[in-house]
Motif scaffolding. Structure first.
Motif, PDB file in Angstrom:
ATOM      1  N   UNK A 193      48.845  46.141  90.394  1.00 42.92           N
ATOM      2  CA  UNK A 193      50.083  46.907  90.495  1.00 42.92           C
ATOM      3  C   UNK A 193      50.846  46.884  89.170  1.00 42.92           C
ATOM      4  N   UNK A 194      50.849  45.755  88.504  1.00 39.71           N
ATOM      5  CA  UNK A 194      51.580  45.625  87.242  1.00 39.71           C
ATOM      6  C   UNK A 194      50.967  46.464  86.133  1.00 39.71           C
ATOM      7  N   UNK A 195      49.659  46.402  85.975  1.00 39.87           N
ATOM      8  CA  UNK A 195      49.021  47.075  84.842  1.00 39.87           C
ATOM      9  C   UNK A 195      48.755  48.549  85.101  1.00 39.87           C
ATOM     10  N   UNK A 196      48.889  48.960  86.370  1.00 45.91           N
ATOM     11  CA  UNK A 196      48.552  50.346  86.680  1.00 45.91           C
ATOM     12  C   UNK A 196      49.730  51.168  87.194  1.00 45.91           C
ATOM     13  N   UNK A 252      39.320  46.000  85.159  1.00 45.44           N
ATOM     14  CA  UNK A 252      38.418  47.098  84.823  1.00 45.44           C
ATOM     15  C   UNK A 252      39.208  48.372  84.539  1.00 45.44           C
ATOM     16  N   UNK A 253      38.914  48.965  83.387  1.00 50.16           N
ATOM     17  CA  UNK A 253      39.491  50.263  83.035  1.00 50.16           C
ATOM     18  C   UNK A 253      38.452  51.334  83.367  1.00 50.16           C
ATOM     19  N   UNK A 263      48.054  57.284  74.032  1.00 49.83           N
ATOM     20  CA  UNK A 263      48.214  58.056  75.265  1.00 49.83           C
ATOM     21  C   UNK A 263      46.923  58.102  76.069  1.00 49.83           C
ATOM     22  N   UNK A 264      45.783  58.099  75.386  1.00 48.27           N
ATOM     23  CA  UNK A 264      44.496  58.100  76.100  1.00 48.27           C
ATOM     24  C   UNK A 264      44.310  56.807  76.880  1.00 48.27           C
ATOM     25  N   UNK A 265      44.587  55.671  76.249  1.00 49.46           N
ATOM     26  CA  UNK A 265      44.443  54.385  76.939  1.00 49.46           C
ATOM     27  C   UNK A 265      45.481  54.251  78.049  1.00 49.46           C
ATOM     28  N   UNK A 266      46.684  54.767  77.815  1.00 49.59           N
ATOM     29  CA  UNK A 266      47.750  54.653  78.821  1.00 49.59           C
ATOM     30  C   UNK A 266      47.408  55.387  80.104  1.00 49.59           C
ATOM     31  N   UNK A 267      46.658  56.491  80.008  1.00 48.50           N
ATOM     32  CA  UNK A 267      46.379  57.286  81.202  1.00 48.50           C
ATOM     33  C   UNK A 267      45.169  56.795  81.996  1.00 48.50           C
ATOM     34  N   UNK A 268      44.408  55.853  81.439  1.00 47.07           N
ATOM     35  CA  UNK A 268      43.218  55.348  82.129  1.00 47.07           C
ATOM     36  C   UNK A 268      43.625  54.517  83.348  1.00 47.07           C
ATOM     37  N   UNK A 269      42.959  54.766  84.465  1.00 45.08           N
ATOM     38  CA  UNK A 269      43.239  53.984  85.673  1.00 45.08           C
ATOM     39  C   UNK A 269      42.706  52.571  85.500  1.00 45.08           C
ATOM     40  N   UNK A 270      43.519  51.595  85.898  1.00 42.06           N
ATOM     41  CA  UNK A 270      43.170  50.185  85.735  1.00 42.06           C
ATOM     42  C   UNK A 270      43.177  49.514  87.097  1.00 42.06           C
ATOM     43  N   UNK A 271      42.234  48.624  87.314  1.00 37.25           N
ATOM     44  CA  UNK A 271      42.131  47.964  88.616  1.00 37.25           C
ATOM     45  C   UNK A 271      41.584  46.556  88.444  1.00 37.25           C
ATOM     46  N   UNK A 272      41.670  45.785  89.513  1.00 35.40           N
ATOM     47  CA  UNK A 272      41.170  44.412  89.519  1.00 35.40           C
ATOM     48  C   UNK A 272      39.973  44.328  90.457  1.00 35.40           C
ATOM     49  N   UNK A 273      38.917  43.652  90.019  1.00 35.89           N
ATOM     50  CA  UNK A 273      37.688  43.519  90.808  1.00 35.89           C
ATOM     51  C   UNK A 273      37.309  42.042  90.906  1.00 35.89           C
ATOM     52  N   UNK A 274      36.481  41.750  91.924  1.00 37.37           N
ATOM     53  CA  UNK A 274      35.974  40.397  92.103  1.00 37.37           C
ATOM     54  C   UNK A 274      34.445  40.412  92.065  1.00 37.37           C
ATOM     55  N   UNK A 275      33.883  39.454  91.346  1.00 36.86           N
ATOM     56  CA  UNK A 275      32.424  39.309  91.308  1.00 36.86           C
ATOM     57  C   UNK A 275      31.958  38.511  92.513  1.00 36.86           C
TER      58      UNK A 275
END
Length: 348
Positions: free
Chosen positions: A41-44, A278-279, A15-27
């Motif tokens: 959108x899929x992972x978050x 990134x989480x 449940x802790x990992x499930x609630x973490x906001x996830x996003x995509x970043x570019x270097x």
């Protein structure tokens, strides 16, 4: 999972990992920027039409602990090869085999290559429950013993002795009658000529509290969860609970997040676009309010962070002119000290 502390540990991590906001970043050179991407959108939000992202990740992480690995089929748009869906598969239904040197995942009549399967494993791909079955088995045995003891109204076994010789049929009748009456509270009546010698056990000892508490702490150690976070008795006070929560985030959650991030980067994102997942662990790793205030105060005064960056970290709205980096001017270089002193003297 019928052992409460096992369920609690798995649920706490999942449940802790499930609630973490996830996003995509570019270097971009030495910097990174957050980008809008379909994978984000899929992972978050919603990995498929049947599940929310929270439900997907909670179940996915639980599979890792229960079975040693977790699987999700990656469905792509055949025209653009963009990822459009993630479908979790129950691990017992997936068979892994090597065909002509290539790893193939088989689910019923379908076969998937490695690049089309999001797979996160525990160390060696073995279930934690399977690795530590003896520890969990002892906890289950102690739990069942206490349940059986109190389920029979706290009546322990004893000896019925007769002052007269009995036939086997008579012994069976008396034993069955007495055992059935033992399931109910109240006065028990012995047949004439019988004596009862009880094998007594203290109710506190019958609960096996010390043994069960020790096994629960052993299980917490195996899962890497501080006992206080799952309600297990321990010498924890309010002052150090927060530190245990931070340790849980750093030494339990972060390693699992790292595994998931790397799998997402490899399977869902294109390397040539310099994208990575990134989480956001800031909420888990931040300290108490006083420590955070001191942390932001020092970074803002040193010019490392702007006021708006500090406010954004605390989910607060930006201020006008809050994007300007500032530094204090009450310190100067030693080689400028004489010049500054003369200027101050002339001003007087």
């Amino acid at each position: 999972m019928s052992v409460s502390v096992v369920y609690a540990c798995i649920h706490r991590i999942a449940s802790t990992i499930a609630q973490i906001h996830k996003s995509v970043h570019r270097r971009i050179n030495d910097n990174t920027e957050r980008v809008e991407h379909n994978v984000s959108q899929l992972i978050n939000s919603a990995p498929n039409e049947m599940q929310t992202a929270y439900d997907f990740w909670e179940t996915y992480i639980a599979d890792i602990f229960l079975y040693g690995k977790a699987y999700a089929v990656i469905l792509r748009d055949p025209r653009t090869t963009e990822v459009v869906s993630l479908q979790r598969l129950p691990p017992p239904e997936v068979e892994v085999k090597i065909v002509a040197g290539v790893k193939v995942f088989t689910h019923h009549d379908n076969e998937y290559l490695s690049q089309d399967m999001l797979c996160v494993k525990n160390m060696y791909g073995i279930s934690i429950i399977e690795q530590h079955r003896d520890i969990i088995g002892l906890a289950k045995a102690a739990q069942d013993y206490a349940a059986e003891f109190f389920g029979s109204s706290g009546n322990m076994t004893g000896f019925l002795s007769s002052r007269e010789p009995l036939r086997k049929e008579q012994i069976d009748v008396v034993r069955e009658s007495f055992n059935n009456s033992g399931d109910r509270l109240g006065t028990k009546l012995l047949p004439f000529g019988f004596d009862y010698t009880r094998v007594s056990v203290d109710p506190d000892k019958a609960q096996m509290s010390d043994q069960r508490d020790f096994q629960n702490q052993e299980i917490c150690r195996v899962f890497g969860v501080p006992p206080s976070l799952v309600g297990v008795q321990s010498n924890v006070t309010y002052s150090n609970t927060e530190q245990q929560a931070i340790q849980f985030a750093k030494y339990t959650i972060v390693p699992w997040v790292k595994r998931i991030q790397q799998e997402v980067d490899i399977k869902l994102l294109k390397r040539e676009e310099n994208l990575f997942c990134k989480f956001d662990l800031s909420d888990l790793l931040r300290g108490d309010s006083a420590a955070r205030a001191n942390y932001y105060d020092r970074l803002v005064k040193a010019g490392i962070m702007t006021i708006n960056e500090a406010r954004a970290a605390e989910d607060m709205n930006a201020l006008d002119n809050g994007d300007l980096a500032m530094v204090q001017i009450n310190q100067i270089a030693l080689d400028k000290l004489d010049e500054w002193s003369e200027k101050q003297s002339s001003a007087i």
